[in-house]
Design a protein around this motif. Sequence first.
Motif, PDB file in Angstrom:
ATOM      1  N   LEU A   1       6.044 -56.040   8.887  1.00  0.00           N
ATOM      2  CA  LEU A   1       6.865 -55.944  10.089  1.00  0.00           C
ATOM      3  C   LEU A   1       6.350 -56.922  11.137  1.00  0.00           C
ATOM      4  CD1 LEU A   1       9.065 -54.274  11.721  1.00  0.00           C
ATOM      5  CD2 LEU A   1       7.127 -52.974  12.603  1.00  0.00           C
ATOM      6  N   MET A   2       5.021 -56.947  11.292  1.00  0.00           N
ATOM      7  CA  MET A   2       4.429 -57.786  12.329  1.00  0.00           C
ATOM      8  C   MET A   2       4.623 -59.268  12.036  1.00  0.00           C
ATOM      9  SD  MET A   2       3.550 -55.313  14.133  1.00  0.00           S
ATOM     10  CE  MET A   2       2.634 -55.962  15.527  1.00  0.00           C
ATOM     11  N   ASP A   3       4.421 -59.657  10.782  1.00  0.00           N
ATOM     12  CA  ASP A   3       4.510 -61.104  10.511  1.00  0.00           C
ATOM     13  C   ASP A   3       5.928 -61.535  10.112  1.00  0.00           C
ATOM     14  OD1 ASP A   3       4.902 -60.574   7.811  1.00  0.00           O
ATOM     15  OD2 ASP A   3       2.832 -60.998   7.240  1.00  0.00           O
ATOM     16  N   GLY A   4       6.864 -60.580  10.100  1.00  0.00           N
ATOM     17  CA  GLY A   4       8.255 -60.938   9.860  1.00  0.00           C
ATOM     18  C   GLY A   4       8.637 -61.011   8.396  1.00  0.00           C
TER      19      GLY A   4
ATOM     20  N   SER B   1      13.893 -55.304  11.728  1.00  0.00           N
ATOM     21  CA  SER B   1      13.502 -55.117  13.127  1.00  0.00           C
ATOM     22  C   SER B   1      12.747 -53.807  13.280  1.00  0.00           C
ATOM     23  CB  SER B   1      14.758 -55.086  14.003  1.00  0.00           C
ATOM     24  OG  SER B   1      15.500 -53.912  13.699  1.00  0.00           O
ATOM     25  N   LEU B   2      12.114 -53.668  14.438  1.00  0.00           N
ATOM     26  CA  LEU B   2      11.398 -52.441  14.747  1.00  0.00           C
ATOM     27  C   LEU B   2      12.360 -51.254  14.720  1.00  0.00           C
ATOM     28  CD1 LEU B   2       8.567 -51.484  15.583  1.00  0.00           C
ATOM     29  CD2 LEU B   2       9.274 -51.729  17.974  1.00  0.00           C
ATOM     30  N   GLU B   3      13.566 -51.459  15.249  1.00  0.00           N
ATOM     31  CA  GLU B   3      14.579 -50.403  15.291  1.00  0.00           C
ATOM     32  C   GLU B   3      14.980 -49.955  13.876  1.00  0.00           C
ATOM     33  OE1 GLU B   3      15.820 -48.542  17.404  1.00  0.00           O
ATOM     34  OE2 GLU B   3      17.824 -47.938  16.768  1.00  0.00           O
TER      35      GLU B   3
ATOM     36  N   GLY C   1      12.274 -44.868   8.774  1.00  0.00           N
ATOM     37  CA  GLY C   1      11.180 -43.908   8.858  1.00  0.00           C
ATOM     38  C   GLY C   1      11.699 -42.500   9.109  1.00  0.00           C
ATOM     39  N   GLN C   2      12.732 -42.404   9.959  1.00  0.00           N
ATOM     40  CA  GLN C   2      13.316 -41.092  10.245  1.00  0.00           C
ATOM     41  C   GLN C   2      13.941 -40.484   8.995  1.00  0.00           C
ATOM     42  OE1 GLN C   2      15.982 -41.867  13.498  1.00  0.00           O
ATOM     43  NE2 GLN C   2      14.569 -40.984  14.982  1.00  0.00           N
TER      44      GLN C   2
END
Length: 576
Positions: A204-207, A212-214, A220-221
Amino acid sequence: MLLRGAAAGGGLLGLQGLLPAWAQTGSAGLRSDLPTLTGPNIDLTVGHSPFTVGGRTGHAITINGVLPAPLLRLREGQNVRLSVTNTLDEDTSIHWHGLLLPFQMDGVPGVSFPGIKPRETFVYEFPVRQSGTFWYHSHSNLQEAMGHYGPLVIDPEGADPVAYDREHVLVLSDWSFMHPHEILDKLKKSPGYFNRQRTTLAGLMDGSDRMSLEERRMWGQMRMDPRDILDVNGSTYTYLINGHGPQENWTGLFRPGERVRLRVINASAMSIFNVRIPGLAMTVVQADGENVRPVETDEFQISVAETYDVIVRPTDDRAYTIVSEAIDRSGMGRATLAPRLGMTAAVPPLREVPNLTMADMGMGGMDHGSMAGMDHGTSAPGAAHDMAGMNMRDPDNAPPDMAVGVGVDMVNMAPRNRLGERPTGLTDVDHRVLVYTDLVSLAPNKDRRPPSRTMEIHLTGNMERFMWGFDGRKFSEIVEPIRFERNERVRVTLVNDTMMAHPIHLHGHFFELVTGGPEGHQPLKHTVNVAPGGKVTFDLTADAPGDWAFHCHLLMHMHAGMFNVVTVRPLDGAAS
Ligand SMILES: [Cu+2]
């Protein structure tokens, strides 16, 4: 295991005079070079065999000692007697996948017959009423995952509307050295066990996870990962073509300029493939044994238990690689088409692992920006959270008659027809991709009556517990079969309440996919892949009296409960 396909293929051109009659006559030209059985009486023996692939030998369950089982070559209009002897120490069975036959010959233990006990011989006998590409496999235990499957081709009584000079049968499958019961145990303990491609915080951090975070928050939900695409994959499977792994490179021959018919069968236990032959266009001429209007494409998805026939016409004196890439791109099957044995072509690398999309969540194609606003559409007590798409364990929003117990962890609030959409993993490849709405029946469909009633069936699951079922119940909890009046025409909608694809198969019948295609020419199928978050509608003429299996053809999903019986009555006489 011998490289028998290659060996037989090598001698084929010089041995025409020695070939059996069926291989010499007719307009269809050279036939498949797999070990083949033909005629009115066929003997098959189910037994244990060693199986070697990739330099390692394991234990297989085979028919007549070969994996895949021998090619059965029948002719429309003949009668066939298939004597099946069981040398295993457990029950076995053979189901003739896609064949129209009396239900007592359909081969499903507990539904159509008692099964075949150890050391017993069961004789299947039935008239052959159709033509096309089919297959056969065990319907007992998890034997299919150990090699108990083979191709079945029926030549038409009259002229074949498909013109070709030569054919090859391509049986796609998956092989693991892990026993299928162990695979199933691992899935029950941890459904993500085989997925080594999940998204990560680092990704996620390095793409590199391309989300996206969203999106990550939403997945995750759902307690899902956008790369939960296949339950079992290349981390344990070797993908086979005609029983050979990628390094062994099964090779089919052609002479430049010939029209080569490839009869592609997905006989996998758990693997959905995207199939392409870089450098060659493919003309799809048949799906599930039913002829379709020719449609040219560069890649098609074949779900478990489907068949596709394509014509290719290689004109150059060079080799071509046949790629059957698992849809999560965790591995591939590979074979070669070549003018001479020993020639190879470049093997493309596995493509980047795809992410499931919002549509797979049942989000109805909404763009990302509108998501936040939909988060509060409903607020039922007991809902883990609410979204327009998959709704987690929300009894108030469940369809009537649906059991929303532990077997269901989500309900699809906005299922959409995805038959015209490119399938998983192929949404943004830069060449042509077959979609279901491209399929148009060649011959007009026989029953043009509008359906007299409708029925909705939900494909449900609890992914965390690896429980699967219809309408919230697994087969062991289902008390009622699905009932049809003989000859009635019913419109059935399958709603996928899960975020995995399910290839749904109905025995003894073909159904007409409601694609919106030319009237009277919508395609006939025996198996349809219901996309994640999607729905599929088909019209069924229940013209085969008896009891028939209806199930997901992912073997472990069927085993975990996504199975029911379809009952067509009355058995005798005219329809009421
Ligand atoms: Cu399934």
